[in-house]
Design an enzyme around this catalytic site. Structure first.
Site, mmCIF file in Angstrom:
data_model
loop_
_atom_site.group_PDB
_atom_site.id
_atom_site.type_symbol
_atom_site.label_atom_id
_atom_site.label_comp_id
_atom_site.label_asym_id
_atom_site.label_seq_id
_atom_site.Cartn_x
_atom_site.Cartn_y
_atom_site.Cartn_z
ATOM 1 N N ARG A 102 0.967 -1.183 0.009
ATOM 2 C CA ARG A 102 0.047 -0.086 0.027
ATOM 3 C C ARG A 102 0.885 1.283 0.009
ATOM 4 O O ARG A 102 0.504 2.293 0.863
ATOM 5 C CB ARG A 102 -1.015 -0.034 1.062
ATOM 6 C CG ARG A 102 -2.334 0.738 1.011
ATOM 7 C CD ARG A 102 -2.818 1.049 2.331
ATOM 8 N NE ARG A 102 -4.209 1.907 2.083
ATOM 9 C CZ ARG A 102 -4.819 2.473 2.678
ATOM 10 N NH1 ARG A 102 -4.458 2.824 4.051
ATOM 11 N NH2 ARG A 102 -5.990 3.083 2.403
ATOM 12 N N TRP A 140 -5.992 1.683 15.713
ATOM 13 C CA TRP A 140 -4.622 1.392 15.388
ATOM 14 C C TRP A 140 -4.466 0.483 14.338
ATOM 15 O O TRP A 140 -4.635 -0.553 14.325
ATOM 16 C CB TRP A 140 -3.975 0.729 16.727
ATOM 17 C CG TRP A 140 -2.643 0.310 16.505
ATOM 18 C CD1 TRP A 140 -1.804 -0.443 15.763
ATOM 19 C CD2 TRP A 140 -1.643 1.035 17.482
ATOM 20 N NE1 TRP A 140 -0.479 -0.234 15.841
ATOM 21 C CE2 TRP A 140 -0.493 0.669 16.911
ATOM 22 C CE3 TRP A 140 -1.577 1.905 18.521
ATOM 23 C CZ2 TRP A 140 0.863 0.974 17.810
ATOM 24 C CZ3 TRP A 140 -0.427 2.188 19.338
ATOM 25 C CH2 TRP A 140 0.956 1.705 18.808
ATOM 26 N N ASP A 141 -4.250 1.296 13.144
ATOM 27 C CA ASP A 141 -4.075 0.662 11.625
ATOM 28 C C ASP A 141 -2.796 -0.057 11.510
ATOM 29 O O ASP A 141 -2.006 0.354 11.966
ATOM 30 C CB ASP A 141 -4.591 1.435 10.798
ATOM 31 C CG ASP A 141 -5.608 0.559 9.562
ATOM 32 O OD1 ASP A 141 -5.602 -0.804 9.393
ATOM 33 O OD2 ASP A 141 -6.147 1.222 8.795
ATOM 34 N N ASN A 143 -1.209 -1.428 7.681
ATOM 35 C CA ASN A 143 -1.663 -2.245 6.441
ATOM 36 C C ASN A 143 -0.593 -2.876 5.620
ATOM 37 O O ASN A 143 -0.913 -2.542 4.237
ATOM 38 C CB ASN A 143 -2.272 -0.810 5.589
ATOM 39 C CG ASN A 143 -3.821 -0.645 6.211
ATOM 40 O OD1 ASN A 143 -4.463 -1.332 6.202
ATOM 41 N ND2 ASN A 143 -4.038 0.550 6.766
ATOM 42 N N SER A 167 -6.063 -4.008 10.699
ATOM 43 C CA SER A 167 -4.996 -4.283 9.633
ATOM 44 C C SER A 167 -5.751 -4.687 8.411
ATOM 45 O O SER A 167 -6.045 -5.868 8.018
ATOM 46 C CB SER A 167 -4.185 -5.522 10.224
ATOM 47 O OG SER A 167 -3.202 -5.675 9.269
ATOM 48 N N GLY A 168 -6.432 -3.616 7.522
ATOM 49 C CA GLY A 168 -7.008 -3.774 6.524
ATOM 50 C C GLY A 168 -8.141 -4.822 6.879
ATOM 51 O O GLY A 168 -8.366 -5.806 6.039
ATOM 52 N N GLY A 169 -8.796 -4.607 8.041
ATOM 53 C CA GLY A 169 -9.617 -5.553 8.633
ATOM 54 C C GLY A 169 -9.086 -6.300 9.482
ATOM 55 O O GLY A 169 -8.171 -6.030 10.453
ATOM 56 N N ASP A 187 -4.962 -11.550 16.817
ATOM 57 C CA ASP A 187 -4.461 -12.368 17.666
ATOM 58 C C ASP A 187 -4.440 -12.183 19.276
ATOM 59 O O ASP A 187 -4.680 -10.992 19.645
ATOM 60 C CB ASP A 187 -2.821 -12.477 17.256
ATOM 61 C CG ASP A 187 -2.274 -11.078 17.605
ATOM 62 O OD1 ASP A 187 -1.841 -10.976 18.524
ATOM 63 O OD2 ASP A 187 -1.879 -10.647 16.589
ATOM 64 N N GLU A 241 -34.793 5.622 6.485
ATOM 65 C CA GLU A 241 -33.858 4.627 6.797
ATOM 66 C C GLU A 241 -33.127 5.149 8.172
ATOM 67 O O GLU A 241 -32.827 4.630 8.930
ATOM 68 C CB GLU A 241 -32.744 4.545 5.857
ATOM 69 C CG GLU A 241 -33.165 3.746 4.773
ATOM 70 C CD GLU A 241 -32.187 4.012 3.440
ATOM 71 O OE1 GLU A 241 -31.831 3.086 2.691
ATOM 72 O OE2 GLU A 241 -31.781 5.281 3.175
HETATM 73 C C1 DGJ Z 1 -7.776 0.103 6.384
HETATM 74 C C2 DGJ Z 1 -8.859 -0.185 7.358
HETATM 75 O O1 DGJ Z 1 -9.434 -1.470 7.315
HETATM 76 C C3 DGJ Z 1 -10.034 0.916 6.796
HETATM 77 O O2 DGJ Z 1 -11.070 0.774 7.737
HETATM 78 C C4 DGJ Z 1 -9.477 2.133 6.915
HETATM 79 O O3 DGJ Z 1 -9.153 2.357 8.267
HETATM 80 C C5 DGJ Z 1 -8.312 2.460 5.984
HETATM 81 N N1 DGJ Z 1 -7.318 1.165 6.458
HETATM 82 C C6 DGJ Z 1 -7.671 3.762 6.250
HETATM 83 O O4 DGJ Z 1 -6.604 3.995 5.359
#
Ligand code: DGJ
Length: 708
Positions: A424, A458-459, A461, A506-508, A513, A593
């Site tokens: 990424r 806290w991502d 990626n 982490s990208g979901g 863990d 909605e």
């Molecule tokens: C990956 C995450 O899974 C998304 O929810 C979002 O936070 C993006 N990163 C942002 O870059």
């Protein structure tokens, strides 16, 4: 002697030593499990005699055969995978561990520890095996501490957390593999002679392709409510490896620990190498009980504030992506307030020069131009609406297009002379170096101090590809030291901001863990928010984590991953199998909605405690059945919430009866929708029929209360 010391000595003295035919016996027990070790007094070595249903009588334990070597070493007479392999500094590659002593103590009420000390009889190398038992929850944690007093460093090539021996007629392994946006699929395979490994080399995003947990059924395939099943997982965020080896006598050896691939560790004299914890339970009532025992334990002991109620939230990512400013964030916050949501989360793009995913990571300075003012001001305005505020970070990362990288290119993990591998568009910061951790920590604190920030996403990626630190003396230890650097960073954050809730991502679900959950008790389960896919992803996830750890949100239709349209009701029911929230712009919804969302939130808040802390029952297998069905039952059995989603339809369908579980036999339950009263036995043995007009992707939620 001080009274406190006397008390400690008393605890240490509660030793459970038995003696059987000249053999020292070391039992490690919970309410339902026994793990028994014996020392052969002829050769002084430690053996695992038994693991399984609790043995209540000493006479049973005495009769057990000696079994296999407990912590198998390389260089001795056993030809199968060793738990430990070392190279002494004189070039000798062998280790022979003998039992020296063991002790038992109570760490706290309901938590017992047994430590067994083993030493080589020729070299000054010792291994301490730690077993921490949680009797009520039927969980045992195991880890090893390795140290030596040789003159120069000893190289560790293999250093397992645990080696367990099982004896069944057959073994069936369930693995949970997947990828981004379709995580945690399940596959069950019968094991034959030889080895099967579940492992990863993805480094700090280790479980992206294969979740770090497994189910192992003995004698027959794993069933939900019957049969012997071992569940295991590892409290480690880096590379792991589980090795399942069927030996020449049809015994099964389960080796768990850090993946030793390219990770030889140079251990200095008197330094203690501590392995991560292997956490397991053994159920004789199928995988359902194994999950409920593990989930209850995780909420109570592993997750930070694991039993505290969680906030509902609205995240701006799928609503705006990088395209936001103060005005539209305030507009979204107003919508959140009207809908009665607890919090607005500002996702990626608020810092540095970040308006797409090519730049800015590493520069944790608020982009005040984009936010039309300070972060503090934005937060105060949002708080004034009665909405809490959360913020996104990706602390372990750097873009080449960032001030941080321009100033410190050597802080990125990359191999000199090679073109860096990017994920990424970003590189990984070298968290094995304290100065790097310190610098990012300082930046992050400066942001967190600017206002009332109650939550951090806290991502993370990308995975760790080219493992190389510019300053490490030995490259083999970089991944291990990276994890310790990450944990140190998180430890400092939670100590400085004790009330902050950190949600991992982490990208979901690329980094889900038991180690990370200690700091981030909630994890964004998948970037795939399609309700139907989520039924399966959340089903798989439920084997490894408690429901309160599963970040689950309603998003707009058509779904951005699948194009599928499902009703708001179905999306709501699916998202209520986790910590609840929304990933959409409410301003783009119709009044109808928005009214439904408001009702959905009221409904969720009614059930939140039951969902987050209740007992979780899987009522169907959505990989194999037409329906996805799951249930929450309060610990006292008085409240029940059943959820059903129709996954498939076809002509001339027969009625699906959903049989409930975990109700109190002899009691009656009232359906809050219809007012009908049913005996518990009827609900569990016959079940509730799903309406025949039930269509594809329709969802059904039934709340019942015990009639007092
Ligand atoms: C990956 C995450 O899974 C998304 O929810 C979002 O936070 C993006 N990163 C942002 O870059």
């Amino acid at each position: 002697m001080k009274i406190r010391h006397l008390f400690l000595l008393c605890l240490i003295a509660i030793s459970a030593t038995l003696s059987a035919n000249g053999k020292t016996v070391i039992p490690i027990t919970t309410d339902d499990i026994s793990l028994i070790y014996k020392v052969d007094d002829k050769n002084g070595r430690l053996y695992q005699s038994y693991l399984g249903q609790k043995l209540s009588f000493d006479s049973d334990i005495v009769q057990l055969p000696l079994g296999n070597e407990a912590y198998l070493t390389h260089g001795m007479e056993d030809y199968f995978e060793p738990a430990i392999r070392v190279l002494h500094n004189d070039g000798n590659p062998s280790l022979l561990l003998k039992y020296i002593s063991h002790e038992n103590k109570q760490l706290q009420p309901g938590v017992d520890e047994t430590v067994i000390l083993l030493k080589d009889d020729k070299y000054p190398v010792e291994v301490k095996l730690h077993f921490i038992a949680y009797p009520k929850e039927n969980i045992i944690k195991e880890y090893a501490e390795i140290s030596h007093q040789e003159k120069k460093p000893v190289t560790l090539y293999n250093y397992a957390s645990s080696l367990l021996h099982l004896n069944g007629s057959k073994y069936f392994l369930t693995e949970f593999a997947g990828d981004w946006a379709h995580e945690v699929n399940m596959k069950e395979t019968e094991l034959a002679f030889g080895k099967k490994m579940l492992d990863t080399k993805l480094g700090s995003r280790a479980n992206m392709f294969c979740s770090p947990f497994f189910l192992l059924a003995l004698d027959r395939k794993a069933e939900e409510n019957a049969g012997d099943v071992l569940f295991g997982t590892i409290g480690w965020t880096g590379n792991y490896r589980f090795t399942f080896e069927v030996d020449n006598e049809n015994g099964l050896r389960v080796l768990s620990g850090i993946n030793p691939y390219a990770s030889e560790y140079s251990l200095k004299p008197n330094e203690v190498f501590r392995t991560p914890e292997f956490i397991f339970t053994y159920s004789t009532e199928g995988k359902g009980k194994a999950s409920r025992d593990f989930q209850r334990w995780a909420r109570k002991y592993q997750l930070k504030d694991g039993e505290k109620s969680r906030m509902t939230l609205l995240n701006n990512w799928e609503a705006t992506y990088f395209d936001f400013n103060k005005d539209n964030l305030i507009a979204i916050a107003k919508e959140a307030a009207e809908l009665n949501l607890d919090m607005l989360v500002l996702d990626d793009g608020w810092f540095g020069s970040r308006n797409d995913d090519n730049s800015g990571l590493g520069d944790w300075k608020v982009n005040e131009e984009k936010l039309q003012g300070s972060l503090g001001d934005l937060i105060s305005r949002i708080n004034a609406l009665g909405v809490k505020f959360g913020l996104w970070f990706e602390p372990e990362m750097v873009n080449e297009d960032s001030d941080l990288y321009r100033e410190h290119p050597d802080w990125a993990i990359q191999i000199p002379g090679r073109k860096p591998v990017k994920g990424r568009n970003q590189l990984l910061l070298d968290f094995s170096r304290k100065e790097v951790v310190d610098a990012v920590y300082e930046q992050m604190c400066q942001v967190l101090d600017q206002g009332n920030i109650e939550y951090v996403k806290w991502d993370m990626n990308r995975s760790m590809a080219e493992v190389y630190s510019m300053t490490a003396e030995e490259q083999g230890s970089v991944q291990y030291d990276y994890m310790l650097g990450l944990y140190d960073f998180l430890e400092r954050i939670i100590s400085r901001y004790p009330d902050l809730l950190i949600e991992g991502c982490s990208g979901g679900g690329g980094r889900f863990d038991a180690g990370m959950l200690y700091y981030t008790p909630q994890i964004w389960c998948s970037d795939n928010t399609d309700a139907v896919d989520r039924v399966r992803i959340q089903y798989g996830t439920s084997f490894g984590y408690p429901v309160s750890a599963v970040g689950s949100h309603v998003s707009a239709v058509p779904n951005h991953q699948t194009g599928r349209k499902t009703s708001l009701h179905t999306r709501g029911v699916c998202a209520m199998a986790g910590t609840f929230g929304y990933e959409l712009d409410p301003a783009k919804m119709t009044d109808e909605e928005r009214r439904e969302i408001r009702e959905q939130i009221v409904e969720y808040k009614k059930y939140a405690q039951l969902v987050q802390n209740g007992l979780y029952y899987r009522l169907s297998n959505p990989f194999a059945e037409e329906i996805g069905a799951w249930e929450f039952v309060s610990e006292d059995g008085k409240e029940v919430l059943v959820n059903v989603v129709m996954l498939e339809i076809h002509g001339n369908m027969t009625v699906n009866y959903v049989k409930m579980k975990g109700l109190c036999v002899g009691q009656f339950y009232k359906d809050s929708n219809t007012g009908k009263i049913y005996p518990a036995e009827a609900l569990m043995e016959v079940g509730i029929p799903m309406p025949l007009e039930f269509g594809e992707y329709k969802a059904y939620q039934i709340y019942l209360e015990m009639v007092e």
